[in-house]
Design a protein around this motif. Structure first.
Motif, PDB file in Angstrom:
ATOM      1  N   UNK A  51      -7.994  10.621 -17.747  1.00 35.02           N
ATOM      2  CA  UNK A  51      -9.421   9.803 -16.503  1.00 35.02           C
ATOM      3  C   UNK A  51     -10.231   9.463 -17.063  1.00 35.02           C
ATOM      4  N   UNK A  52     -10.832   9.136 -17.987  1.00 32.88           N
ATOM      5  CA  UNK A  52     -11.665   8.478 -18.156  1.00 32.88           C
ATOM      6  C   UNK A  52     -11.151   6.822 -18.232  1.00 32.88           C
ATOM      7  N   UNK A  53     -10.162   6.346 -18.632  1.00 27.42           N
ATOM      8  CA  UNK A  53      -9.199   4.827 -18.000  1.00 27.42           C
ATOM      9  C   UNK A  53      -9.413   5.144 -17.018  1.00 27.42           C
ATOM     10  N   UNK A  54      -9.297   6.402 -15.893  1.00 23.61           N
ATOM     11  CA  UNK A  54      -8.821   5.714 -14.217  1.00 23.61           C
ATOM     12  C   UNK A  54     -10.242   5.556 -13.781  1.00 23.61           C
ATOM     13  N   UNK A  55     -10.874   6.031 -14.504  1.00 25.19           N
ATOM     14  CA  UNK A  55     -12.612   5.862 -14.478  1.00 25.19           C
ATOM     15  C   UNK A  55     -13.256   4.229 -14.149  1.00 25.19           C
ATOM     16  N   UNK A  56     -12.567   3.458 -14.628  1.00 26.30           N
ATOM     17  CA  UNK A  56     -13.067   2.057 -15.390  1.00 26.30           C
ATOM     18  C   UNK A  56     -12.271   1.628 -15.290  1.00 26.30           C
ATOM     19  N   UNK A  57     -12.661  -0.295 -14.886  1.00 25.17           N
ATOM     20  CA  UNK A  57     -11.835  -1.409 -15.181  1.00 25.17           C
ATOM     21  C   UNK A  57     -10.795  -1.056 -16.540  1.00 25.17           C
ATOM     22  N   UNK A  58     -10.000  -1.359 -16.725  1.00 28.70           N
ATOM     23  CA  UNK A  58      -8.710  -1.868 -17.593  1.00 28.70           C
ATOM     24  C   UNK A  58      -7.305  -1.617 -17.600  1.00 28.70           C
ATOM     25  N   UNK A  59      -7.461   0.423 -17.148  1.00 29.17           N
ATOM     26  CA  UNK A  59      -6.115   0.711 -16.862  1.00 29.17           C
ATOM     27  C   UNK A  59      -5.387  -0.166 -16.157  1.00 29.17           C
ATOM     28  N   UNK A  60      -4.034  -0.323 -15.269  1.00 27.16           N
ATOM     29  CA  UNK A  60      -3.477  -0.946 -14.536  1.00 27.16           C
ATOM     30  C   UNK A  60      -2.355  -1.030 -14.814  1.00 27.16           C
ATOM     31  N   UNK A  61      -1.628   0.367 -13.868  1.00 28.62           N
ATOM     32  CA  UNK A  61       0.214   0.205 -14.301  1.00 28.62           C
ATOM     33  C   UNK A  61      -0.009   0.594 -13.136  1.00 28.62           C
ATOM     34  N   UNK A  62       1.736   1.444 -13.001  1.00 25.36           N
ATOM     35  CA  UNK A  62       2.464   1.361 -12.309  1.00 25.36           C
ATOM     36  C   UNK A  62       2.148   3.087 -11.225  1.00 25.36           C
ATOM     37  N   UNK A  63       2.355   3.237 -10.364  1.00 26.74           N
ATOM     38  CA  UNK A  63       1.878   4.560 -10.006  1.00 26.74           C
ATOM     39  C   UNK A  63       4.013   5.011  -9.776  1.00 26.74           C
ATOM     40  N   UNK A  64       3.649   6.563  -9.187  1.00 22.56           N
ATOM     41  CA  UNK A  64       5.229   7.327  -8.642  1.00 22.56           C
ATOM     42  C   UNK A  64       5.787   6.029  -7.332  1.00 22.56           C
ATOM     43  N   UNK A  65       6.519   6.464  -7.078  1.00 21.28           N
ATOM     44  CA  UNK A  65       7.580   5.665  -6.030  1.00 21.28           C
ATOM     45  C   UNK A  65       7.252   6.098  -4.796  1.00 21.28           C
TER      46      UNK A  65
ATOM     47  N   UNK B 235      24.462  14.893   6.980  1.00 23.49           N
ATOM     48  CA  UNK B 235      23.670  15.187   8.680  1.00 23.49           C
ATOM     49  C   UNK B 235      23.973  14.406   9.016  1.00 23.49           C
ATOM     50  N   UNK B 236      24.999  13.657   9.536  1.00 20.71           N
ATOM     51  CA  UNK B 236      24.976  12.669  10.533  1.00 20.71           C
ATOM     52  C   UNK B 236      23.933  12.068  10.907  1.00 20.71           C
ATOM     53  N   UNK B 237      23.535  11.561  10.298  1.00 22.42           N
ATOM     54  CA  UNK B 237      22.180  10.591  10.899  1.00 22.42           C
ATOM     55  C   UNK B 237      22.994   8.908  10.815  1.00 22.42           C
ATOM     56  N   UNK B 238      22.568   8.775  11.653  1.00 19.97           N
ATOM     57  CA  UNK B 238      22.882   6.926  11.774  1.00 19.97           C
ATOM     58  C   UNK B 238      21.533   5.839  11.970  1.00 19.97           C
ATOM     59  N   UNK B 239      22.291   4.645  11.562  1.00 11.14           N
ATOM     60  CA  UNK B 239      21.074   2.722  11.451  1.00 11.14           C
ATOM     61  C   UNK B 239      20.043   3.519   9.857  1.00 11.14           C
ATOM     62  N   UNK B 240      20.660   4.285   8.861  1.00  9.48           N
ATOM     63  CA  UNK B 240      19.543   4.308   7.778  1.00  9.48           C
ATOM     64  C   UNK B 240      19.356   3.730   6.201  1.00  9.48           C
ATOM     65  N   UNK B 241      17.972   3.406   6.838  1.00 11.01           N
ATOM     66  CA  UNK B 241      17.039   2.637   6.023  1.00 11.01           C
ATOM     67  C   UNK B 241      16.432   3.120   4.755  1.00 11.01           C
ATOM     68  N   UNK B 242      15.897   1.838   4.317  1.00 12.29           N
ATOM     69  CA  UNK B 242      15.390   2.921   2.916  1.00 12.29           C
ATOM     70  C   UNK B 242      14.451   1.466   1.963  1.00 12.29           C
ATOM     71  N   UNK B 243      13.619   2.009   2.343  1.00 12.18           N
ATOM     72  CA  UNK B 243      12.615   1.316   1.646  1.00 12.18           C
ATOM     73  C   UNK B 243      11.550   1.692   0.385  1.00 12.18           C
ATOM     74  N   UNK B 244      11.154   1.060  -1.084  1.00  8.04           N
ATOM     75  CA  UNK B 244      10.147   1.588  -1.998  1.00  8.04           C
ATOM     76  C   UNK B 244       9.431   0.720  -2.347  1.00  8.04           C
ATOM     77  N   UNK B 245       8.626   1.592  -2.059  1.00  9.49           N
ATOM     78  CA  UNK B 245       6.803   1.296  -2.306  1.00  9.49           C
ATOM     79  C   UNK B 245       5.915   2.245  -3.913  1.00  9.49           C
ATOM     80  N   UNK B 246       5.889   0.381  -4.788  1.00  7.80           N
ATOM     81  CA  UNK B 246       5.313   1.246  -6.248  1.00  7.80           C
ATOM     82  C   UNK B 246       3.908   0.397  -5.831  1.00  7.80           C
ATOM     83  N   UNK B 247       2.957   1.112  -5.591  1.00  9.57           N
ATOM     84  CA  UNK B 247       1.563   0.807  -5.678  1.00  9.57           C
ATOM     85  C   UNK B 247       0.930   0.855  -6.864  1.00  9.57           C
TER      86      UNK B 247
END
Length: 267
Positions: free
Chosen positions: A243-257, A193-205
């Motif tokens: 849903x249970x694992x997201x409600x108490x300690x234990x699950x530690x995973x990547x989210x969507x970017x 689309x003719x845009x310039x000065x394009x930068x990109x950042x990816x965040x994965x919480x």
């Protein structure tokens, strides 16, 4: 492109839902710092910022930050449903009901446009992207943030992987959502689309019971649970287990970017 009878907010993620404000607030807690950094990247602009657009503003958190970031600017915050924005009305902030798929702004209306987690839900996303570019004034900056599912494909917990990818499949089937290609393709789309000065950042919480993305994902999965449970390959115990694992300690995973693109309209 396939026509979808349902659109975001009609039933899925309607602002009338009891948990929708909390779901959006959790996402804002994750991404507002990323959005602000993108909006201020490069320091003060030599070009005055007088007119800002926050498209599909949700609860209005970024629109409020724009008032601070650009103290001489008029900020326009749009939504299809204004109920979450009514409480934040103030000077220099225009709250406007607006459908980006059907309603326009005059060409060159804004010096800064911010769009987060909108276009991937729209079957006409490429057409709308082109219109957003026209709404930018020459020299204006676009900041667009979209999700991408590739980290979810690599997670190790099989229940969480099936349910998370299933949630995105439900959205694809019912709304036409694209969390596969649209976000990663943003630099090419912007350049075309003719845009310039394009930068990109990816965040994965991180997704865990006590992280903002964990809260956002628990509320998202809970909302989409009936549809996820009907998908081929999703086991009967998958959704309640996640849903249970997201409600108490234990699950530690990547989210969507989240893919954050900044770009400039030169002409």
């Amino acid at each position: 492109m396939t026509t979808h009878a349902e659109r975001y907010g009609d039933r899925i993620f309607s602002h009338t839902g009891a948990a929708e404000a909390a779901r959006l607030a959790a996402l804002a807690e994750v991404l507002d710092p990323v959005s602000v950094e993108a909006l201020t990247a490069g320091g003060p602009s030599a070009r005055p910022v007088r007119r800002c657009l926050e498209l599909a503003a949700g609860t209005g958190s970024v629109a409020l930050r724009m008032l601070d970031l650009f103290p001489s600017a008029q900020v326009t915050a749009t939504e299809l449903d204004l109920r979450f924005l009514e409480a934040i009305r103030q000077d220099r902030l225009e709250i406007l009901r607006h459908d980006a798929t059907a309603e326009d702004f005059p060409d060159g209306s804004f010096d800064v446009v911010h769009v987060r987690y909108l276009l991937h839900h729209l079957p006409t996303r490429r057409e709308v992207f082109g219109r957003i570019v026209r709404w930018l004034a020459p020299g204006g900056r676009l900041v667009i943030e979209e999700p991408a599912q590739f980290p979810l494909e690599a997670v190790r917990d099989p229940h969480y992987r099936r349910v998370s990818l299933g949630a995105l499949q439900v959205l694809a089937d019912r709304l036409g959502t694209d969390c596969t290609d649209w976000g990663p393709d943003l630099p090419r789309t912007a350049a075309a689309h003719g845009l310039t000065d394009i930068t990109l950042r990816t965040t994965v919480p991180t997704v865990a019971h006590d992280t903002p993305m964990g809260r956002f994902w628990r509320l998202t999965v809970g909302h989409l649970a009936p549809g996820i449970g009907e998908l081929p390959g999703v086991l009967p115990e998958d959704v309640p287990t996640v849903l249970d694992r997201l409600s108490r300690p234990g699950l530690v995973e990547m989210g969507m970017a989240t893919v954050t693109l900044t770009a400039t309209r030169t002409a």
